[in-house]
Design a protein around this motif. Structure first.
Motif, short mmCIF file in Angstrom:
data_model
loop_
_atom_site.label_atom_id
_atom_site.label_comp_id
_atom_site.label_asym_id
_atom_site.label_seq_id
_atom_site.Cartn_x
_atom_site.Cartn_y
_atom_site.Cartn_z
N ALA A 1 0.82 -1.21 0.00
CA ALA A 1 0.00 0.00 0.00
C ALA A 1 0.85 1.26 0.00
O ALA A 1 0.49 2.27 -0.62
CB ALA A 1 -0.94 -0.01 1.21
N SER A 2 1.98 1.21 0.69
CA SER A 2 2.87 2.37 0.74
C SER A 2 3.55 2.61 -0.61
O SER A 2 3.65 3.74 -1.07
CB SER A 2 3.92 2.17 1.83
N GLU A 3 4.01 1.53 -1.25
CA GLU A 3 4.75 1.67 -2.50
C GLU A 3 3.86 2.18 -3.63
O GLU A 3 4.30 3.00 -4.45
CB GLU A 3 5.37 0.33 -2.88
N ASP A 4 2.62 1.72 -3.67
CA ASP A 4 1.74 2.13 -4.77
C ASP A 4 0.30 2.04 -4.29
O ASP A 4 -0.41 1.07 -4.55
CB ASP A 4 1.96 1.22 -5.98
N PRO A 5 -0.16 3.07 -3.55
CA PRO A 5 -1.50 2.99 -2.96
C PRO A 5 -2.62 2.85 -3.98
O PRO A 5 -3.60 2.14 -3.73
CB PRO A 5 -1.62 4.29 -2.16
N THR B 1 -0.88 -2.55 10.63
CA THR B 1 -2.34 -2.63 10.69
C THR B 1 -2.96 -1.25 10.65
O THR B 1 -3.94 -1.02 9.92
CB THR B 1 -2.78 -3.36 11.97
N ALA B 2 -2.40 -0.32 11.41
CA ALA B 2 -2.94 1.05 11.42
C ALA B 2 -2.86 1.68 10.03
O ALA B 2 -3.81 2.36 9.60
CB ALA B 2 -2.18 1.90 12.43
N ARG B 3 -1.78 1.44 9.32
CA ARG B 3 -1.63 2.02 7.98
C ARG B 3 -2.62 1.41 6.99
O ARG B 3 -3.19 2.13 6.16
CB ARG B 3 -0.19 1.84 7.49
N VAL B 4 -2.83 0.12 7.06
CA VAL B 4 -3.80 -0.51 6.16
C VAL B 4 -5.21 -0.05 6.50
O VAL B 4 -5.99 0.30 5.61
CB VAL B 4 -3.68 -2.04 6.23
N PHE B 5 -5.55 -0.02 7.78
CA PHE B 5 -6.88 0.43 8.19
C PHE B 5 -7.13 1.88 7.74
O PHE B 5 -8.26 2.25 7.40
CB PHE B 5 -7.03 0.34 9.71
N LEU C 1 -10.45 1.82 0.81
CA LEU C 1 -10.25 0.38 0.85
C LEU C 1 -11.47 -0.31 1.44
O LEU C 1 -12.01 0.11 2.46
CB LEU C 1 -9.01 0.07 1.71
N ASN C 2 -11.89 -1.41 0.80
CA ASN C 2 -12.97 -2.25 1.32
C ASN C 2 -12.34 -3.32 2.21
O ASN C 2 -11.73 -4.27 1.72
CB ASN C 2 -13.73 -2.89 0.16
N LEU C 3 -12.45 -3.15 3.53
CA LEU C 3 -11.80 -4.05 4.47
C LEU C 3 -12.83 -4.72 5.36
O LEU C 3 -13.62 -4.05 6.03
CB LEU C 3 -10.78 -3.29 5.32
N SER C 4 -12.82 -6.05 5.36
CA SER C 4 -13.70 -6.85 6.22
C SER C 4 -12.87 -7.43 7.35
O SER C 4 -11.82 -8.02 7.11
CB SER C 4 -14.35 -7.98 5.41
N LEU C 5 -13.34 -7.25 8.57
CA LEU C 5 -12.59 -7.65 9.75
C LEU C 5 -13.23 -8.85 10.44
O LEU C 5 -14.44 -8.86 10.70
CB LEU C 5 -12.50 -6.48 10.73
N PHE C 6 -12.39 -9.85 10.75
CA PHE C 6 -12.82 -11.04 11.47
C PHE C 6 -11.98 -11.15 12.74
O PHE C 6 -10.96 -11.83 12.78
CB PHE C 6 -12.65 -12.29 10.58
N PRO C 7 -12.38 -10.42 13.78
CA PRO C 7 -11.60 -10.40 15.02
C PRO C 7 -11.88 -11.64 15.88
O PRO C 7 -12.72 -12.48 15.54
CB PRO C 7 -12.09 -9.13 15.70
N LEU C 8 -11.18 -11.71 17.01
CA LEU C 8 -11.39 -12.83 17.93
C LEU C 8 -12.84 -12.95 18.36
O LEU C 8 -13.30 -14.06 18.66
CB LEU C 8 -10.51 -12.65 19.17
N ASP C 9 -13.56 -11.84 18.37
CA ASP C 9 -14.96 -11.86 18.78
C ASP C 9 -15.76 -12.91 18.00
O ASP C 9 -16.61 -13.61 18.57
CB ASP C 9 -15.62 -10.49 18.56
#
Length: 420
Positions: free
Chosen positions: A184-188, A225-229, A261-269
Motif C-alpha cells: 500500500a505504501s509503495e503504490d496505494p 495494521t494502522a496504515r492498512v486500516f 479500501l474495502n476491508l472486512s474484519l474477522f476479530p477474535l470476537d
C-alpha cells in the motif's frame, strides 16, 4: 460463475495451514488462489516459508497416494491453478524484535518435520526463493503445484493487482499486515484495485489473546495494521500512526486517493467460538490414520500438538478445542453471499489501532460513548471533537463481521472438505 480470485497472506502456524488446505481443497469453480505471500508471525520467516513448501510437498504425496488407492483426488484448486509463492520481510515495519508465539511450537507445526522427515521437503527448497543456496539436480515433484518467486511478496501483490482487472482480486490476511502495508505504501492506487481485504485480527469487544486487549497478528505489527486500516478512511491522514523519532518509517499516503479500501474484519470476537474440538477431530482423522493417508498423518501430528498446548492452558476439565481463526476468512470467501454473514450494528465502524500505548499496543479502539453524530446535511463535524471520532469525513470505515452461517457448522464443513 467465475471463481473468486484470492491472495493468501499467511504466517503458518497450524490454523494458517488448515486455512490454506481449505482453499486448495475447494472447487476450481469456487476459488482461484493466485498467490500465497509469506510473512513472519507465529514463528520466524524461514520456518513459515518451510511450512508452506512442506504443505505442497505433503499434498504431492497425498495426491499420489489417493491415485494408488483409487480414491477421489479432491483438491480441485490445487490441481487446477499454480499460485505464486513469495516471501516478505523478517520483522515488523518499526520493530526488529520478533515476538515469539509458543502456541504453535518452535517450528510452527509442533515438530512435524522432525516427526515425519519423509513428508518434509529437502533443505534445497531454500534455493527456490534465494540465491546462493544449493539446489536439487532435478525439479522437485511438488513444484507442479506452485511457482516460487524471488521477488519480494509485496511487489508480487502489486504486480497481480495491476495485471488483473480492478475489483476482481481479494486478499485473505491471516498474519501480521506487514506485506500489505508495504504494498500500500509503495503504490496505494494499485493496492486500492483490490476487491476486498479480509483480515483475521484484533479483539474489539472481547479480551485479547496476547495481552488483555490485543490479538497476536495486530500486536506483531500494529503500525502496519494502522496504515492498512487508514486506507478505509475518506481522510487517511486522520488515523495514520504517529511517526516515531529516530526510526525509518514509510511515507504518508497522498492527500487525495481515488477510492477507499474495502476491508472486512474477522476479530477474535467472531473467530474464537468457531471451534474444532479434539474429540470430533480424532473421530474424523482416525479413518485417515488407519489407511496411512500422508495428509492425515501430517495434520494429525501438528493438531495433536495444538490440542496438548490448549489443554495445558485450559486444564483437563474442558475439552480442548482449536479456534478456527484463520480458516474462517476462507470460509467467508467461499460462502460470503450467505445472508447469515452479518456485520456489526452501525457498520462500517470507525475502528482504530493503538500503536504507541505502553499497555494498549495493538488494541482495536472504537467509540462506545453513544454520542450523536452530525446529520451530514448541515454539519459533518462536531465542535471540539479534535480526534474526529464523531466526524463524517475522518476516521476509519471497517466492516466487522459478527456472525457466520454457524459456529457449529464450520468444523464439519472443514473436515469434510479436507478429508472427504
Amino acid at each position: 460463475m467465475a471463481p473468486r480470485k484470492i491472495i493468501i497472506d499467511t504466517d503458518p502456524g497450524g490454523d494458517d495451514v488448515m486455512a490454506m488446505l481449505l482453499a486448495l481443497a475447494s472447487s476450481p469453480e469456487e476459488l482461484e488462489v493466485l498467490m500465497i505471500s509469506v510473512t513472519y508471525g507465529n514463528v520466524p520467516l524461514d520456518s513459515c516459508l518451510r511450512n508452506v513448501v512442506g504443505l505442497f510437498h505433503v499434498l504431492d504425496h497425498e495426491m499420489e497416494w489417493r491415485k494408488e488407492q483409487g480414491k477421489p483426488l479432491g483438491y480441485g484448486v490445487l490441481r487446477t491453478y499454480r499460485p505464486i509463492v513469495a516471501v516478505g520481510p523478517e520483522h515488523a515495519l518499526e520493530d526488529e524484535i520478533l515476538m515469539a508465539d509458543n502456541f504453535h511450537g518452535s517450528d510452527g507445526l509442533h515438530g512435524v518435520h522432525e516427526a515425519h522427515p519423509h513428508l518434509s521437503p529437502a533443505d534445497t527448497w531454500k534455493a527456490l526463493f534465494k540465491d546462493g543456496f544449493p539446489c536439487e539436480p532435478e525439479e522437485p515433484s511438488y513444484l507442479k503445484y506452485f511457482t516460487p518467486s524471488k521477488t519480494p511478496a509485496h511487489k508480487e501483490i502489486l504486480r497481480i493487482l495491476k495485471e488483473e482487472p480492478a475489483d476482481t482480486v481479494s486478499i485473505c490476511a491471516l498474519g501480521p499486515l506487514t506485506n500489505l502495508a508495504l504494498a500500500a505504501s509503495e503504490d496505494p492506487e494499485t493496492f486500492l484495485r483490490v476487491k476486498e481485504v479480509a483480515v483475521m485480527g484484533g479483539a474489539v469487544e472481547c479480551e485479547g489473546n496476547v495481552t488483555p486487549v490485543a490479538e497476536f497478528n495486530t500486536y506483531a505489527d500494529a503500525v502496519a495494521t494502522a496504515r492498512v486500516f487508514a486506507l478505509t478512511s475518506p481522510n487517511p491522514a486522520s488515523t495514520m500512526p504517529p511517526i516515531p523519532k529516530d526510526k525509518a518509517t514509510l511515507p504518508p499516503y497522498p492527500e487525495k486517493l481515488s477510492k477507499t479500501l474495502n476491508l472486512s474484519l474477522f476479530p477474535l470476537d467472531i473467530t474464537t467460538p468457531h471451534l474444532l474440538n479434539m474429540g470430533f477431530f480424532l473421530e474424523k482423522i482416525e479413518s485417515q490414520l488407519a489407511v496411512k493417508s500422508p495428509l492425515g498423518i501430517w495434520v494429525n501430528t501438528f493438531m495433536s500438538g495444538l490440542f496438548r498446548q490448549i489443554a495445558s492452558m485450559v486444564g483437563t476439565e474442558v475439552e480442548p478445542g482449536l479456534s478456527l481463526h484463520d480458516p474462517l476468512t476462507i470460509w467467508y470467501m467461499l460462502t460470503g453471499s450467505d445472508p447469515a454473514w452479518k456485520l456489526a450494528k452501525g457498520a462500517p465502524e470507525d475502528i482504530r489501532i493503538e500503536t504507541s500505548g505502553q499497555w494498549t499496543h495493538g488494541m482495536h479502539v472504537s467509540d462506545r460513548r453513544g454520542r450523536t453524530r452530525p446529520d451530514g446535511v448541515t454539519a459533518f463535524e462536531v465542535a471540539g471533537d479534535e480526534a474526529g471520532w464523531l466526524s463524517l469525513v475522518r476516521g476509519n470505515r471497517i466492516n466487522r463481521y459478527v456472525s457466520s452461517p454457524g459456529e457449529m457448522a464450520f468444523a464439519p464443513f472443514l473436515m469434510e472438505r479436507l478429508f472427504g
